[in-house]
Design an enzyme around this catalytic site. Sequence first.
Site, short mmCIF file in Angstrom:
data_model
loop_
_atom_site.label_atom_id
_atom_site.label_comp_id
_atom_site.label_asym_id
_atom_site.label_seq_id
_atom_site.Cartn_x
_atom_site.Cartn_y
_atom_site.Cartn_z
N GLU A 1 -4.96 10.42 9.73
CA GLU A 1 -4.50 11.33 8.69
C GLU A 1 -2.99 11.24 8.49
OE1 GLU A 1 -7.96 13.43 10.88
OE2 GLU A 1 -6.38 11.96 11.31
N LEU B 1 -12.21 -13.48 32.47
CA LEU B 1 -12.86 -12.36 31.79
C LEU B 1 -11.88 -11.53 30.98
CD1 LEU B 1 -15.47 -11.25 34.48
CD2 LEU B 1 -15.93 -12.37 32.29
#
Length: 392
Positions: free
Chosen positions: A63, A227
């Site tokens: 917003e 990873l």
Amino acid sequence: MRPQPAPVHSPSVPDPLAQALQQAQAALLRANPNPRVGCVLVAPDGQVIGQGSTQQAGGPHAEVMALRDAQALGHPTAGATAYVTLEPCCHHGRTGPCCDALMRAGVARVVAALPDPNPLVAGQGFARLRHAGIAVDIASESPDAGLRDWAAAARDLNIGFFSRMLRRTPWVRMKTAASLDGVTALPNGQSQWITGEAARTDGHAWRARACAVLTGIGTVLQDRPRLDVRGMDTPRQPALVVVDSDLQTPPDAAIFTPRRPVLIYAATPHAARQAALERSGATVVYLPDTTAPGAASPKVDLAAMLRDLALREMNEVHVEAGHKLNGSLLRAGLVDELLVYLAPLWLGTGAGMSNWGPLTNLADGLALEFQSAEMVGADLRVLARVAGRGVF
């Protein structure tokens, strides 16, 4: 090929709702642990005057970004309607309340996809806006099917945040790559590479959206993986979580990379090993499973581990592990969604996706609901959700 963020299947809704959802997706990789939110401001004459999405934790929410955009473009916001994919917050956290920003801007109406499941908000943002004389419409409660579809897409984009707030556990997505007959590695352990480059690249996009990548000690020792997210722009690396009951992780393992948190969950204390791992940057947490007395060796309480990860503000956990840990998570009912890449190969004997089972009754199988099936290069990507999950 440049990887794209994992897809959100947007409903067919008119602008500016679709624009707000696109803004929310723009926050996919950066908003964690906050929800991915988008906001579009529309003037009384129907003109879009500002839009924005949630920034990294501690940065402005959607917003505020939309209001700043309108200000930068020279558009007045008095009387505008804000279309936002989640209830505006009303509390002081890392930033100030978005409700206050909307009220100060003179916004006349807010159309929100969903109430915020955070107990600190949970309808209080709507109440505060209405008290200030701002009209509020909630799409998830609308009789209009298009608005409800928009709300469902906004919720699905934040499934991990909703899971953490309402279930107090992250959303667990298990990723596997296999041949068409379900083999993930040959009997000699060879597994690189069953799927093609496009599928592997796509897998990095799914890693990138997660708060944490979860693996087991077997994978760490056998494959020496990193990873992490590679080959694409990402504002952060997900944390790395290792299930390592006996603290066997080498202090020089490839998982230790700069600026990435590493959490190791163990069951048996080893002071010297713990100290070495902590020098490498790991946080060691002992969570033995006390419900399984008489076991050959203590194991990590996987359910308690997920609850602990939720307390650490982990929304989505992306599992990339071997068949043993996969089977343990499935048996414990801790997997919410399966992300499976199937290669056009038939490999016969080898390791499977999990060691769950064997079953004696088809009715005991794990019921799934297909979410999508799409070609990624030469491979097929299947996303399937455990039946009934996501309804909370």
